[in-house]
Design a protein around this motif. Structure first.
Motif, mmCIF file in Angstrom:
data_model
loop_
_atom_site.group_PDB
_atom_site.id
_atom_site.type_symbol
_atom_site.label_atom_id
_atom_site.label_comp_id
_atom_site.label_asym_id
_atom_site.label_seq_id
_atom_site.Cartn_x
_atom_site.Cartn_y
_atom_site.Cartn_z
ATOM 1 N N GLY A 164 0.800 -1.218 0.000
ATOM 2 C CA GLY A 164 0.000 0.000 0.000
ATOM 3 C C GLY A 164 0.830 1.265 0.000
ATOM 4 O O GLY A 164 0.379 2.297 0.483
ATOM 5 N N ALA A 165 2.044 1.200 -0.550
ATOM 6 C CA ALA A 165 2.907 2.381 -0.579
ATOM 7 C C ALA A 165 2.899 2.990 -1.977
ATOM 8 O O ALA A 165 2.515 2.339 -2.944
ATOM 9 C CB ALA A 165 4.329 2.004 -0.188
ATOM 10 N N ARG A 166 3.323 4.260 -2.066
ATOM 11 C CA ARG A 166 3.373 4.894 -3.385
ATOM 12 C C ARG A 166 4.759 4.822 -3.979
ATOM 13 O O ARG A 166 4.967 5.143 -5.142
ATOM 14 C CB ARG A 166 2.953 6.354 -3.274
ATOM 15 C CG ARG A 166 1.498 6.494 -2.884
ATOM 16 C CD ARG A 166 0.895 7.779 -3.387
ATOM 17 N NE ARG A 166 -0.541 7.752 -3.183
ATOM 18 C CZ ARG A 166 -1.131 8.298 -2.124
ATOM 19 N NH1 ARG A 166 -0.439 8.925 -1.208
ATOM 20 N NH2 ARG A 166 -2.438 8.218 -2.005
ATOM 21 N N ASP A 167 5.735 4.422 -3.172
ATOM 22 C CA ASP A 167 7.113 4.418 -3.679
ATOM 23 C C ASP A 167 7.947 3.531 -2.777
ATOM 24 O O ASP A 167 7.470 3.009 -1.786
ATOM 25 C CB ASP A 167 7.668 5.857 -3.661
ATOM 26 C CG ASP A 167 8.728 6.049 -4.732
ATOM 27 O OD1 ASP A 167 9.366 5.048 -5.106
ATOM 28 O OD2 ASP A 167 8.901 7.181 -5.193
ATOM 29 N N VAL A 168 9.215 3.394 -3.116
ATOM 30 C CA VAL A 168 10.129 2.690 -2.220
ATOM 31 C C VAL A 168 10.689 3.701 -1.222
ATOM 32 O O VAL A 168 10.478 4.907 -1.349
ATOM 33 C CB VAL A 168 11.275 2.028 -3.010
ATOM 34 C CG1 VAL A 168 10.739 0.948 -3.915
ATOM 35 C CG2 VAL A 168 12.048 3.055 -3.800
ATOM 36 N N ALA A 169 11.435 3.214 -0.249
ATOM 37 C CA ALA A 169 11.938 4.108 0.793
ATOM 38 C C ALA A 169 12.907 5.147 0.221
ATOM 39 O O ALA A 169 12.868 6.316 0.566
ATOM 40 C CB ALA A 169 12.625 3.298 1.892
ATOM 41 N N GLU B 127 3.102 13.593 -2.893
ATOM 42 C CA GLU B 127 4.452 14.049 -3.189
ATOM 43 C C GLU B 127 5.144 12.960 -3.997
ATOM 44 O O GLU B 127 5.167 11.802 -3.573
ATOM 45 C CB GLU B 127 5.191 14.203 -1.857
ATOM 46 C CG GLU B 127 6.029 15.441 -1.737
ATOM 47 C CD GLU B 127 6.655 15.525 -0.356
ATOM 48 O OE1 GLU B 127 6.873 14.469 0.268
ATOM 49 O OE2 GLU B 127 6.911 16.646 0.090
ATOM 50 N N ILE B 128 5.692 13.295 -5.146
ATOM 51 C CA ILE B 128 6.455 12.264 -5.869
ATOM 52 C C ILE B 128 7.817 12.806 -6.268
ATOM 53 O O ILE B 128 8.000 14.009 -6.451
ATOM 54 C CB ILE B 128 5.711 11.732 -7.120
ATOM 55 C CG1 ILE B 128 5.557 12.839 -8.142
ATOM 56 C CG2 ILE B 128 4.392 11.104 -6.771
ATOM 57 C CD1 ILE B 128 5.297 12.290 -9.509
ATOM 58 N N MET C 280 3.082 11.018 2.082
ATOM 59 C CA MET C 280 4.022 9.959 2.472
ATOM 60 C C MET C 280 4.554 9.244 1.233
ATOM 61 O O MET C 280 4.326 8.072 1.050
ATOM 62 C CB MET C 280 3.358 8.968 3.421
ATOM 63 C CG MET C 280 2.119 8.261 2.924
ATOM 64 S SD MET C 280 2.098 6.567 3.486
ATOM 65 C CE MET C 280 3.147 5.785 2.316
ATOM 66 N N SER C 281 5.200 9.996 0.376
ATOM 67 C CA SER C 281 5.626 9.330 -0.837
ATOM 68 C C SER C 281 6.881 8.516 -0.603
ATOM 69 O O SER C 281 7.005 7.416 -1.075
ATOM 70 C CB SER C 281 5.866 10.343 -1.941
ATOM 71 O OG SER C 281 7.093 10.956 -1.752
ATOM 72 N N SER C 282 7.806 9.023 0.151
ATOM 73 C CA SER C 282 9.026 8.244 0.349
ATOM 74 C C SER C 282 9.714 8.746 1.601
ATOM 75 O O SER C 282 9.429 9.822 2.095
ATOM 76 C CB SER C 282 9.946 8.418 -0.843
ATOM 77 O OG SER C 282 10.268 9.780 -0.957
ATOM 78 N N LEU C 283 10.604 7.938 2.121
ATOM 79 C CA LEU C 283 11.378 8.374 3.271
ATOM 80 C C LEU C 283 12.378 9.404 2.812
ATOM 81 O O LEU C 283 13.014 9.250 1.789
ATOM 82 C CB LEU C 283 12.137 7.196 3.876
ATOM 83 C CG LEU C 283 11.313 6.191 4.650
ATOM 84 C CD1 LEU C 283 12.220 5.089 5.129
ATOM 85 C CD2 LEU C 283 10.644 6.843 5.819
ATOM 86 N N MET D 208 7.536 1.287 5.288
ATOM 87 C CA MET D 208 6.605 1.989 4.396
ATOM 88 C C MET D 208 5.252 1.312 4.292
ATOM 89 O O MET D 208 4.445 1.678 3.439
ATOM 90 C CB MET D 208 7.217 2.108 2.994
ATOM 91 C CG MET D 208 8.564 2.783 2.947
ATOM 92 S SD MET D 208 8.451 4.548 2.758
ATOM 93 C CE MET D 208 7.779 4.655 1.107
#
Ligand SMILES: [Cu+2]
Lengths: 662, 130
Positions: free
Chosen positions: A139-144, A590-591, B1-4, A222
């Motif tokens: 359920g995340a939008r991206d990797v860490a 945010e991307i 919460m797109s990325s750390l 994440m």
């Protein structure tokens, strides 16, 4: 004077580095024609800018995943071409006939086959799947760390380029895929072959390590709210196990290769026969990485099967908790078995017995998993579509190959079978039957999610049967030949041994696999052109269970318009059954912005690797500086992300959910 | 919460700890790791000590190096203590232990079964006379 000049600018590089004979010229030209052909195609269709903006600079894990898989498939074809040469040679190089390849060329091909298939095919497909599926499933939008992720891919790409450059300039290692010293030391392998091997694995290996850490953190940190570890899909658990192994095992490979490079380039004596070196330490170290590597590849494959079996049996996975424990047991045990790769090196019986028993114990958690899948199928509503066929093929091959493995875990038996074709048959059954079949199942299964249309089922089935039958034809003879005493990397044998028929059967098997690969390519092309008939409009073509199926197909770049709501395992399945609707408002997302820096860092690494192979020191300095400076530039950049407004997300979401076709 | 992001990671490492990673800390870490490495190198290259003392000394230097890396670069001991970090740390210790102890055991066993030079020469002569 001229000589000094050339030495400075070109190092050891000169005209003799060009291919020595017709077969190698053919290989080199083929290798050059691929990038040239691509460049011409891009120029004619005016796609350079598109390629740069959409793909080369992207930080979207889905696109990075697709690029990993494209590179891996290209390398699969390269590896398959190697097989064609190996099998031809082994079928005709008997008695007075010496076949088509020189001995040293044959050894190079075998080494390249092993190196490419493990590092650039199996690893590439695996990281491709991580990128495509892990963020979606948790359920995340991206990797860490998106930038690190892109860098990992480009390092992998650079390693791949370096391996293939050896076809054009110089030669490749003729040492076998793990390049044991003293053979791989400068004294016995004076050409650049081993250096190509070292630096391509060094660069790709760093990429793998970084990627492993990235996905480890992604899974731990994440996950969407509500999804605790024990609610994760099993694929993510297996990735967690695999990345743990990567984080702990890959540094060993890096150090080991560095020490070998130091031996070759600056005259240290870590693994030489003289000067206080010990080549047995290399064997010890490389397998301390090498055994975990097997499980790095096979755990995600197990994860894929867990998803496929549950979905196509329409049941929840049997024994979830025991699966988790089995994975964790395998992670730990795979660090305690490495000596089984060198029982014959001469350690005492106490040492051999310990590692033999440990090896047999690791079969237990693996067996637990097999039974869990079978129990998942038991009384399920099974649909025998092609992902499920790959799974069933896997169970058959993996059981045969696994039993052969347990046999070889017994040291006295291993003394008979070590380095024979029996071993080759065993590990191909594990890696092809286990890992590659899982990758094919995974590609078929998740293809509609990424591209928005399904692959043709009929051609998929034909490909499966070609692979299964071809595989058995190709490798059962190798078990027999192994018992008869045929060793691995054999390029010539006496006619009186009576091995030729079996080698020919094996070659026919390889050809049948080749037909299977052809059918798969056809499947891809045909499915693309007939995609109007197999569009996936629902986003959930298989009646899936985990979160990725809650998104429209193809997945929009932001993955989830609203962060998913998770309370239980198989979250999407539960949501479907209870017809849950999400009424929360949309939010800003945010991307990460696109950047070419990841590519530039890897290009620096490639230049550095190439330069060290040929001792072109000025280029090595430039390459290294390029990487370091790019890294610093990136670290100073504070504006690496852009915001997408909630209204825009809402607009796109309505558009996609309305069943947008490409 | 797109990325750390980098600051998120710092939060993971040391949540609301005032003691941020400082330039001073990094300089001390960098300096001491270089001194430790050079000492080890010079000892091995020119050291005129007895072998057992040398081995003990090198092992001590290696451990000190390990500690420096952990304290000054990985900031161990300063994080607010999630169980996760402790688990990762313990796993690392366990695996390092397995690899080091295992390698010593294996290499010793191999070594014990090697011929010495005299036996080797004898063996080769026997082979030649065949
Ligand atoms: Cu193994």
């Amino acid at each position: 004077m001229m000589h000094v000049f050339a030495n400075f600018w070109l190092g050891k590089l000169n005209l003799q580095a060009l291919p020595p004979n017709a077969i190698q010229w053919f290989g080199a030209l083929l290798m050059i024609s691929v990038p040239i052909g691509l460049a011409v195609f891009l120029t004619v269709t005016k796609r350079w800018k598109w390629l740069y903006k959409e793909w080369l600079t992207t930080q979207d894990p889905k696109k990075i995943g697709v690029m990993y898989i494209i590179v891996a498939v290209a390398m699969l074809l390269r590896g398959a071409a190697d097989v064609a040469l190996i099998k031809t040679q082994q079928s005709i190089s008997v008695g007075h006939s010496m076949g088509i390849l020189s001995s040293s060329h044959f050894q190079q091909i075998v080494t390249a086959h092993g190196t490419i298939m493990i590092f650039f095919v199996a690893m590439g497909l695996m990281f491709g799947l991580f990128n495509l599926i892990v963020p979606l499933q948790i359920g995340a939008r991206d990797v860490a760390f998106p930038f690190l992720n892109a860098t990992s891919f480009w390092l992998f790409f650079s390693g791949m380029v370096l391996v293939n450059l050896s076809l054009i300039l110089g030669d490749f290692a003729a040492t076998g895929w793990l390049a044991y010293p003293p053979l791989s030391e400068l004294r016995y392998s004076p050409t650049v072959g081993v250096d190509y091997w070292i630096w391509s694995l060094e660069i790709a290996g760093v990429g793998s390590l970084l990627s492993g850490i990235n996905f480890l953190v992604t899974i731990l940190k994440m996950r969407v709210k509500g999804m605790n570890l024990m609610k994760m899909p099993m694929f993510c658990w297996s990735v967690l196990g695999s990345t743990l192994l990567i984080a702990f095992a890959f540094p060993i490979l890096t150090v080991c290769l560095t020490l070998l490079a130091l031996d070759r380039d600056i005259g240290t004596h870590f693994f030489t026969a003289g000067g206080g070196g010990n080549m047995m330490m290399y064997v010890n170290l490389i397998w301390a990485w090498g055994h975990p590597e097997v499980y790095i590849l096979v755990l995600p494959a197990f994860g894929v099967y867990s998803e496929v079996v549950a979905t196509f049996s329409r049941k929840r996975l049997f024994g979830y908790t025991s699966m988790v424990w089995a994975i964790m047991a395998i992670v730990l045990l795979s660090f305690i078995v490495w000596l089984h790769h060198f029982f014959t090196m001469g350690a005492g019986s106490d040492v051999n017995a310990f590692f033999g028993i440990m090896t047999m114990i690791i079969a237990i958690p693996t067996g637990v998993k097999i039974f869990n899948w079978l129990f998942t199928m038991y009384r399920g509503k099974i649909r025998l579509e092609s992902p499920m066929l790959w799974f069933i093929g896997f169970v058959v091959l993996f059981t045969i190959g696994g039993m052969a493995g347990v046999m070889m875990a017994v040291p006295p038996i291993d003394f008979q079978l070590h380095n024979s074709l029996f071993l080759i048959a065993h590990f191909h059954m594990m890696i092809v039957g286990g890992v590659l079949f899982a990758d094919f199942a995974a590609i078929t299964y998740w293809f509609p999610k990424i591209f928005g249309f399904r692959l043709n089922e009929r051609l998929g089935r034909i490909a499966f049967w070609c692979w299964l039958i071809g595989f058995l034809l190709s490798f059962i003879p190798l078990y027999i030949l192994g018992f008869m005493g045929a060793t691995r990397r054999l390029d010539h044998y006496a006619a009186g041994l009576g091995w030729q028929q079996l080698f020919i059967v094996s070659a026919i098997g390889a050809a049948v696999i080749g037909i299977g690969v052809g059918v798969q390519i056809l499947q891809l092309v045909y499915s693309y052109f007939s995609r109007r008939n197999n569009l996936d409009l629902s986003g959930d073509p298989w009646d899936g269970r985990s979160l990725e199926w809650s998104t429209p197909s193809p997945v929009p770049f932001y993955n989830f318009a609203k962060t998913p709501h998770v309370t239980e395992r198989d979250a999407f399945w539960v949501a479907k059954r209870h017809n849950l609707k999400d009424t929360r408002p949309y939010e800003d997302i945010e991307i990460p912005k696109n950047t070419p820096l990841a590519m530039i860092i890897a290009a620096g690494a490639l230049a550095f690797g190439f330069a060290v192979v040929w001792h072109i020191w000025w280029l090595a300095v430039i390459g290294l500086l390029t990487s370091v400076v790019s890294l610093i530039v990136r670290s100073m950049d504070e504006h690496t992300e852009r915001i997408i407004k909630a209204e825009e997300i809402e607009r796109l979401d309505k558009l996609y959910s309305g069943g947008l076709s490409r | 919460m797109s990325s750390l992001r980098a600051d998120d990671v710092d939060v993971l490492v040391s949540r609301h700890q005032p003691e941020q990673a400082t330039l001073k800390g990094y300089v001390i870490g960098f300096g001491s790791s270089i001194i430790l490495t050079m000492t080890a190198y010079l000892l091995a290259r020119y050291g005129l000590l007895d072998k057992p003392i040398m081995v003990a000394l090198l092992a001590t230097l290696a451990l000190a190096q390990f500690a420096v890396q952990l304290i000054y670069f990985l900031h161990v001991g300063r994080e607010f203590s999630p169980r996760l970090k402790l688990m990762v740390m313990l796993t690392m210790m366990l695996i390092v232990f397995i690899l080091v102890a295992g390698s010593i055991w294996i290499m010793n066993s191999l070594n014990g079964r090697m011929m010495n030079t005299k036996q080797m020469v004898q063996y080769m002569n026997n082979q030649n006379n065949l």
